[in-house]
Design a protein around this motif. Structure first.
Motif, PDB file in Angstrom:
ATOM      1  N   ILE A   1       0.850  -1.204   0.000  1.00  0.00           N
ATOM      2  CA  ILE A   1       0.000   0.000   0.000  1.00  0.00           C
ATOM      3  C   ILE A   1       0.882   1.249   0.000  1.00  0.00           C
ATOM      4  N   VAL A   2       1.873   1.256   0.886  1.00  0.00           N
ATOM      5  CA  VAL A   2       2.774   2.411   0.985  1.00  0.00           C
ATOM      6  C   VAL A   2       3.492   2.644  -0.347  1.00  0.00           C
ATOM      7  N   GLY A   3       4.047   1.578  -0.895  1.00  0.00           N
ATOM      8  CA  GLY A   3       4.819   1.702  -2.126  1.00  0.00           C
ATOM      9  C   GLY A   3       3.992   2.182  -3.300  1.00  0.00           C
ATOM     10  N   ARG A   4       2.830   1.566  -3.477  1.00  0.00           N
ATOM     11  CA  ARG A   4       1.988   1.936  -4.633  1.00  0.00           C
ATOM     12  C   ARG A   4       1.380   3.319  -4.464  1.00  0.00           C
ATOM     13  N   ALA A   5       1.022   3.678  -3.241  1.00  0.00           N
ATOM     14  CA  ALA A   5       0.481   5.030  -3.014  1.00  0.00           C
ATOM     15  C   ALA A   5       1.558   6.074  -3.295  1.00  0.00           C
ATOM     16  N   ALA A   6       2.763   5.804  -2.838  1.00  0.00           N
ATOM     17  CA  ALA A   6       3.857   6.756  -3.085  1.00  0.00           C
ATOM     18  C   ALA A   6       4.138   6.862  -4.580  1.00  0.00           C
ATOM     19  N   ASP A   7       4.005   5.749  -5.304  1.00  0.00           N
ATOM     20  CA  ASP A   7       4.232   5.763  -6.762  1.00  0.00           C
ATOM     21  C   ASP A   7       3.249   6.684  -7.489  1.00  0.00           C
TER      22      ASP A   7
ATOM     23  N   VAL B   1       2.046  10.436   1.553  1.00  0.00           N
ATOM     24  CA  VAL B   1       1.527   9.323   2.364  1.00  0.00           C
ATOM     25  C   VAL B   1       1.800   9.594   3.843  1.00  0.00           C
ATOM     26  N   ILE B   2       0.749   9.438   4.637  1.00  0.00           N
ATOM     27  CA  ILE B   2       0.867   9.589   6.092  1.00  0.00           C
ATOM     28  C   ILE B   2       0.625   8.229   6.736  1.00  0.00           C
ATOM     29  N   HIS B   3       1.511   7.880   7.646  1.00  0.00           N
ATOM     30  CA  HIS B   3       1.333   6.629   8.386  1.00  0.00           C
ATOM     31  C   HIS B   3       1.072   6.964   9.849  1.00  0.00           C
ATOM     32  N   ARG B   4      -0.068   6.518  10.362  1.00  0.00           N
ATOM     33  CA  ARG B   4      -0.392   6.744  11.778  1.00  0.00           C
ATOM     34  C   ARG B   4       0.163   5.572  12.588  1.00  0.00           C
TER      35      ARG B   4
ATOM     36  N   SER C   1      10.653  -5.085  11.379  1.00  0.00           N
ATOM     37  CA  SER C   1      11.815  -4.213  11.568  1.00  0.00           C
ATOM     38  C   SER C   1      12.228  -3.500  10.278  1.00  0.00           C
ATOM     39  N   ASP C   2      11.744  -3.981   9.127  1.00  0.00           N
ATOM     40  CA  ASP C   2      12.075  -3.318   7.867  1.00  0.00           C
ATOM     41  C   ASP C   2      11.192  -2.089   7.610  1.00  0.00           C
ATOM     42  N   ILE C   3      10.125  -1.946   8.383  1.00  0.00           N
ATOM     43  CA  ILE C   3       9.140  -0.895   8.106  1.00  0.00           C
ATOM     44  C   ILE C   3       9.736   0.520   8.197  1.00  0.00           C
ATOM     45  N   PRO C   4      10.473   0.848   9.270  1.00  0.00           N
ATOM     46  CA  PRO C   4      10.982   2.228   9.358  1.00  0.00           C
ATOM     47  C   PRO C   4      11.805   2.634   8.132  1.00  0.00           C
TER      48      PRO C   4
ATOM     49  N   SER D   1      12.371   5.517   2.939  1.00  0.00           N
ATOM     50  CA  SER D   1      12.732   5.474   1.508  1.00  0.00           C
ATOM     51  C   SER D   1      11.621   6.056   0.644  1.00  0.00           C
ATOM     52  N   ARG D   2      10.385   6.030   1.126  1.00  0.00           N
ATOM     53  CA  ARG D   2       9.263   6.590   0.358  1.00  0.00           C
ATOM     54  C   ARG D   2       8.813   7.942   0.916  1.00  0.00           C
ATOM     55  N   SER D   3       9.615   8.523   1.768  1.00  0.00           N
ATOM     56  CA  SER D   3       9.317   9.843   2.367  1.00  0.00           C
ATOM     57  C   SER D   3       7.930   9.904   2.991  1.00  0.00           C
ATOM     58  N   VAL D   4       7.549   8.829   3.638  1.00  0.00           N
ATOM     59  CA  VAL D   4       6.239   8.786   4.300  1.00  0.00           C
ATOM     60  C   VAL D   4       6.289   9.623   5.578  1.00  0.00           C
TER      61      VAL D   4
END
Lengths: 113, 347
Positions: free
Chosen positions: B117-123, B128-131, B143-146, B151-154
């Motif tokens: 979701i994050v990747g495709r929305a950023a594309d 993108v805002i993550h709560r 642990s890969d999430i941060p 990398s997608r400037s979320v």
């Protein structure tokens, strides 16, 4: 006047404005002044709220204690800070009594040999 | 974390459902209705001004059980946005060039397709805002999430009710504060909150039945305390009012303070805050694709007024941009004092 089991009533705090029923101009001046005092200035509103909380305990006003306990929390203070503020009031009240002991000593000295 | 509470849903509590919560709120006698308050400031009917933010609630699963949670989220919740709904949300975002996607939950990271979701929305070029509840990104397998977010400037909007353990753990669970500080250090190390493009904003809400203070003053105080005590930096502090919904409503009832709290909110109605409420430029999507004016209406089972547009599958910008917004007594929570929104105070 309905019977009142207790002298102080929590709900009366919300009726503070009714004091303007008599001498409305003085009430207006007081509340304007009150608002100006608590506005942000050289001190933040959070700092002023803590001072108010301490003074509320020094003058032992239940309305003010209710009002400024809530206000201090809303301004971002925590229980440690609020408790320290109350200790400041306590220290000044206690110190005020104790420092009069010097007056006692002076008088006792003057009466003694 | 040792304290995980059962959700209202799990306990079959009377206030578990949105309808029951609305009935409870309707029984509170207020000085005036929310509609009357809007009318007094010439805002009735309350109309949307556009759809600038698509807020998607990807599910109610969460690793925390905060006492004030309006979602009634927790580890025992099973609701997760299915792929067809997710695809429809991403299509709506792209086709309508909605500027911002706001991902909420539950803990959104726990959605199996969160990374996608994050990747495709950023594309799509959307902001993108993550709560973030801060502790989910420390769980094994996440642990890969941060680094992905960076990398997608979320933009990370992270919940932290207070800058001390006692208050934070009281609301969010024992040990949450310590873990949250670890997560904030991690985000700072990645460049979040350091004044660059990676925005880290904190959200504070009162640990109790009082209202939040002045956002600007609190932010200055917090920045100083977070740096001095923990060496943590962040960009902005958002103050959010506890909404009388779900677990916080249950808490108010338990303390017998529901009437007092609602009355305080109603008496603090601010027309300027009402004019800037977030529902006017936000469209909220439930995990099952149902559309709402906001995440709060979502939890109260209060969908859009328009019978023609019920889900993201039949959503068209034409019908949504200037829709009439569904309101109720809970809306006083967003208009009290300086107002409250997902972006903090509004007036």
């Amino acid at each position: 006047m309905p019977h009142r089991a207790s002298y102080f009533h929590e709900a009366d705090l919300g009726r503070f404005g009714e004091i303007a029923r008599g001498a409305p101009e003085l009430a207006r001046k007081f509340f304007d002044y009150y608002g100006a005092v608590f506005a942000e200035g050289a001190l933040t509103t959070r700092e002023k709220s803590l001072i108010a909380l301490a003074v509320a305990h020094a003058v032992q006003c239940p309305y003010c204690i209710d009002a400024y306990s809530k206000d201090a929390l809303e301004k971002g203070s925590n229980i440690d800070q609020m408790t320290e503020a109350v200790h400041v009031a306590c220290a000044i009240r206690g110190g005020s009594s104790l420092v009069h002991g010097v007056q006692m000593l002076n008088h006792a000295d003057s009466l003694g040999m | 974390m040792s304290r995980i509470l059962a959700t209202l849903e799990k306990r079959h509590a009377p206030l578990a459902g949105g309808r029951a919560q609305r009935d409870r709120l309707a029984r509170v006698e207020l000085p005036r209705t929310f509609e009357a308050a809007l009318e007094s400031s010439h805002l009735l009917p309350l109309l949307a001004t556009g759809v600038e933010i698509l807020q998607i609630n990807v599910g109610k699963r969460c690793n925390q059980t905060c006492r004030h949670c309006h979602v009634d989220a927790g580890p025992d919740r099973k609701e997760v946005m299915p792929r067809p709904v997710m695809e429809a949300c991403l299509a709506f975002l792209e086709q309508n060039r909605v500027p911002t996607l706001d991902i909420t939950g539950g803990a959104p990271e726990l959605h199996p397709d969160f990374r996608e979701i994050v990747g495709r929305a950023a594309d799509t070029g959307a902001h993108v805002i993550h709560r973030c509840n801060l502790t989910a990104i420390l769980l094994p397998n996440y642990s890969d999430i941060p680094a992905l977010l960076a990398s997608r400037s979320v933009e990370v909007v992270a919940s932290l009710p207070y800058f001390q353990a006692r208050e934070t753990d009281t609301q969010r669970g024992e040990g949450v504060f310590g873990e949250s500080i670890k997560a904030l250090h991690l985000l700072n190390t990645l460049g979040y909150g350091t004044g660059g493009d990676l925005k880290l904003n904190l959200v504070t809400n009162p640990v109790g039945t009082f209202l939040p203070g002045n956002q600007r003053e609190l932010e200055a105080h917090w920045k100083s305390e977070m740096l001095r005590r923990y060496g943590v930096v962040f960009d902005s502090l958002y103050t959010i009012t506890n909404m009388p919904i779900s677990r916080f409503l249950d808490f108010l009832d338990e303390r017998e303070r529901t009437e007092e709290y609602l009355t305080r909110l109603a008496n603090a109605y601010n027309p300027a805050a009402a004019a800037g409420v977030m529902c006017r430029n936000t469209l909220s999507v439930g995990y099952d694709g149902t559309l709402y004016d906001c995440d709060f209406n979502q939890m109260l089972d209060l969908p859009l007024r328009s019978a023609a547009t019920r889900t993201i599958f039949d959503a068209s910008m034409l019908g949504l941009a200037h829709r009439e917004i569904e309101v109720g007594p809970h809306c006083f929570g967003c208009t009290a004092g300086a107002g409250s929104s997902c972006g903090g105070s509004v007036a």
